[in-house]
Motif scaffolding. Structure first.
Motif, PDB file in Angstrom:
ATOM      1  N   GLU A 121       3.398  -0.361   5.846  1.00 41.14           N
ATOM      2  CA  GLU A 121       3.030  -1.498   4.968  1.00 41.14           C
ATOM      3  C   GLU A 121       1.521  -1.801   4.767  1.00 41.14           C
ATOM      4  OE1 GLU A 121       3.988  -6.189   3.335  1.00 41.14           O
ATOM      5  OE2 GLU A 121       5.427  -5.036   4.877  1.00 41.14           O
ATOM      6  N   GLU A 122       1.081  -1.664   6.041  1.00 44.03           N
ATOM      7  CA  GLU A 122      -0.306  -1.899   6.310  1.00 44.03           C
ATOM      8  C   GLU A 122      -1.058  -0.841   5.673  1.00 44.03           C
ATOM      9  OE1 GLU A 122      -3.835  -2.233   9.642  1.00 44.03           O
ATOM     10  OE2 GLU A 122      -1.861  -1.829  10.269  1.00 44.03           O
ATOM     11  N   GLY A 123      -0.767   0.352   5.738  1.00 45.08           N
ATOM     12  CA  GLY A 123      -1.308   1.753   5.029  1.00 45.08           C
ATOM     13  C   GLY A 123      -1.279   1.552   3.359  1.00 45.08           C
ATOM     14  N   MET A 124       0.002   1.206   2.932  1.00 49.41           N
ATOM     15  CA  MET A 124      -0.102   0.946   1.606  1.00 49.41           C
ATOM     16  C   MET A 124      -0.645   0.147   1.168  1.00 49.41           C
ATOM     17  SD  MET A 124       3.670  -0.141  -0.338  1.00 49.41           S
ATOM     18  CE  MET A 124       3.853  -0.554  -1.891  1.00 49.41           C
ATOM     19  N   ARG A 125      -0.829  -1.226   1.742  1.00 51.70           N
ATOM     20  CA  ARG A 125      -1.820  -2.268   1.408  1.00 51.70           C
ATOM     21  C   ARG A 125      -3.172  -1.866   1.146  1.00 51.70           C
ATOM     22  NH1 ARG A 125       0.398  -7.373   0.645  1.00 51.70           N
ATOM     23  NH2 ARG A 125       2.572  -7.477   1.319  1.00 51.70           N
ATOM     24  N   HIS A 126      -3.536  -1.097   2.261  1.00 48.32           N
ATOM     25  CA  HIS A 126      -4.973  -0.619   2.149  1.00 48.32           C
ATOM     26  C   HIS A 126      -5.339   0.314   1.284  1.00 48.32           C
ATOM     27  CE1 HIS A 126      -8.521   0.360   4.169  1.00 48.32           C
ATOM     28  NE2 HIS A 126      -8.365   1.766   3.830  1.00 48.32           N
ATOM     29  N   ASN A 127      -4.487   1.201   0.677  1.00 43.88           N
ATOM     30  CA  ASN A 127      -4.622   2.232  -0.369  1.00 43.88           C
ATOM     31  C   ASN A 127      -4.600   1.262  -1.504  1.00 43.88           C
ATOM     32  OD1 ASN A 127      -4.122   4.416   1.304  1.00 43.88           O
ATOM     33  ND2 ASN A 127      -2.053   5.091   0.307  1.00 43.88           N
TER      34      ASN A 127
END
Length: 532
Positions: free
Chosen positions: A414-420
């Motif tokens: 989820e962190e990677g998705m939000r960063h994207n």
């Protein structure tokens, strides 16, 4: 301007005195000749891309072409490499903005790639300014004064070699119409740069050199070869005067590297690992394949088997044919924090060592402040050589289609998705505001990062992938994250910057691209409609 050009080549809006220095009568006559001869071949090339993609969507996998096996097994080599392109151990890239052009040409690099493509937002005014800036640089008359502090910028005595990257075949130049149809941006960029500068470049001991992006098939390389041959004949120049480096940044193209070299063998000097766009192309190619969904963008590094195989195959293919094999981009920018900067330099060292050890002849950086670190890696690898053309990798086992297509391991978070989401929205906002080269969270980003970010989330939604925390990625969950991350951005940027920018428009575009039924080919196609 000839009567024929006046009748067939029109401009929107009509030309004024302001553009006359770039769009001279003779330059427009050459542009019209090129567009008349070659523009109507592009739609069929783009249609072939769609037809091939339809087979991948139906379950087929890319592979080496049986009908061109004789090219791959044949004994041939490219025509040759000019002296000023034989040492390309370090290249820097950026848009053709005036200050950037000066700083890049003065940097501790061998080549500056002036970019009208992924790190450039092609609004009409900047497109013409970019041509002016490159001509001034070639004529050694370029200068710049910072209006804020009066600081002066001038070229050094020994600037880097200049290469121009033109737009991809999919992009139009909507301000120039031939018989009422927008001409290809690639032809516009090529025609003006060549016409305005080829004489001075040749007199300077260099030449008209180009980077060509986004090719997917050898037929597209053959189209460019025809453009180059026509141009050389038109100006009575020897065959091979124009030189090109091709970015291998689409998954289909990696299976046609030999064929692309062969189609352009009189003009080509190198292939380049355009790895960020290559990752984006991997997602696009396998958009319907649930077993080949990529993990977080941050973990898809060159150590991953499918990317390392791509790098090694490019080196082996190029060097076998006498062409150079360029490595990929280090997008990091220096940090004022000593600890963070040490981390950045270590990342550069590791990345560039992998490329040098694989046999690449050089690599890219996005910021002059990292030139010394990256160049030192290749200085050590090259010794007294100009390149690594002697590294033939003849002992390697053949690299198979399975290796090039291998699924990539790693977590989806989820962190990677939000960063994207935050990165893509910030980049899209900058691009539709006229800036295609944007520092975001310590990296100098271009369109490829935003493309990976939005396409990756689209694919996660499409296949309802689970994140490491157990949540399933759906359109509704994405929209919730987008709304929340817009609040984060407002806090990070400050309400004043946020409200004055085009962040809501960018978020709307991101939402549409990411939740649409079909994966859009390029976000720049819809973004271009918003540019002046």
């Amino acid at each position: 301007m000839t009567v024929q050009t006046q009748q067939e080549l029109t401009f929107v809006p009509p030309l004024t005195e302001k553009e006359a220095d770039v769009l001279t009568n003779d330059a427009m006559a050459f542009l019209q000749a090129l567009a008349t001869r070659f523009a109507d071949r592009i739609p069929s090339l783009l249609a072939a891309r769609e037809e091939r993609q339809a087979t991948f969507d139906a379950g087929a996998l890319p592979n080496f072409l049986p009908e061109t096996a004789d090219v791959r097994s044949g004994d041939w080599s490219i025509r040759g490499i000019p002296a000023d392109l034989q040492d390309r151990r370090l290249e820097i890239t950026g848009p053709p903005e005036r200050k950037m052009v000066i700083n890049a040409l003065n940097a501790n690099v061998k080549v500056f790639m002036a970019d009208f493509e992924d790190s450039f937002s092609p609004a009409w005014g900047p497109v013409l300014d970019g041509q002016r800036n490159l001509t001034d640089a070639i004529n050694r008359t370029i200068s710049y004064e910072n209006p804020a502090n009066g600081k002066q910028y001038h070229l050094n005595d020994d600037p880097a070699t200049l290469i121009c990257r033109v737009r991809g075949l999919h992009l139009k130049e909507k301000h120039v119409l031939l018989n009422g149809t927008a001409i290809p941006g690639a032809l516009f960029d090529f025609a003006l740069y060549f016409y305005r500068n080829h004489k001075a470049l040749l007199e300077n001991g260099s030449g008209p050199y180009f980077y060509l992006p986004k090719l997917q098939a050898h037929q597209e390389a053959a189209w460019w070869n025809d453009v180059f041959c026509f141009t050389e004949d038109h100006f009575e120049l020897p065959r091979g005067t124009i030189k090109a480096t091709i970015l291998i940044e689409t998954l289909p193209a990696v299976f046609e590297m030999e064929e692309i070299l062969y189609a352009l063998k009189d003009h080509i000097v190198a292939l380049n690992c355009g790895r960020w766009d290559y990752i984006f192309s991997y997602i696009k190619t396998f958009r319907n394949h649930p077993d080949r969904v990529l993990p977080d963008r941050q973990v898809v590094t060159m150590e991953k088997p499918f990317l390392n195989a791509y790098s090694r195959l490019l080196v082996k293919t190029c060097h076998r044919r006498g062409a150079m094999a360029m490595g990929g981009m280090a997008a990091f920018i220096p940090s004022k924090d000593p600890e963070k900067n040490a981390w950045v330099l270590d990342k550069i060292q590791t990345d560039k060592s992998l490329e040098a050890n694989n046999g690449h002849d050089g690599t890219w950086v996005a910021h002059p402040g990292l030139a010394d670190t990256a160049k030192a890696v290749f200085d050590a690898a090259l010794g007294d050589r100009k390149n690594q053309l002697d590294v033939l990798r003849e002992q390697d086992a053949p690299i198979t289609a399975d290796e090039l297509l291998a699924p990539c391991e790693g977590d989806r978070t989820e962190e990677g998705m939000r960063h994207n989401i935050r990165v893509a929205v910030q980049y899209i906002e900058a691009w539709i505001s006229g800036n295609g080269c944007v520092p975001i969270y310590g990296l100098m980003e271009d369109a490829a990062t935003a493309e990976i970010s939005r396409a990756s989330i689209w694919q996660w939604i499409r296949h309802e992938k689970s994140l490491s925390n157990g949540k399933t990625v759906t359109a509704e969950f994405f929209r919730q994250c987008l709304a929340e991350e817009m609040n984060v951005l407002q806090q990070e940027l400050g309400s004043d910057v946020f409200n004055k920018g085009k962040y809501q428009q960018a978020a709307s575009m991101m939402e549409q691209l990411t939740t649409s039924d079909a994966l859009a080919d390029f976000l720049t196609l819809s973004g271009y409609e918003l540019l002046d």
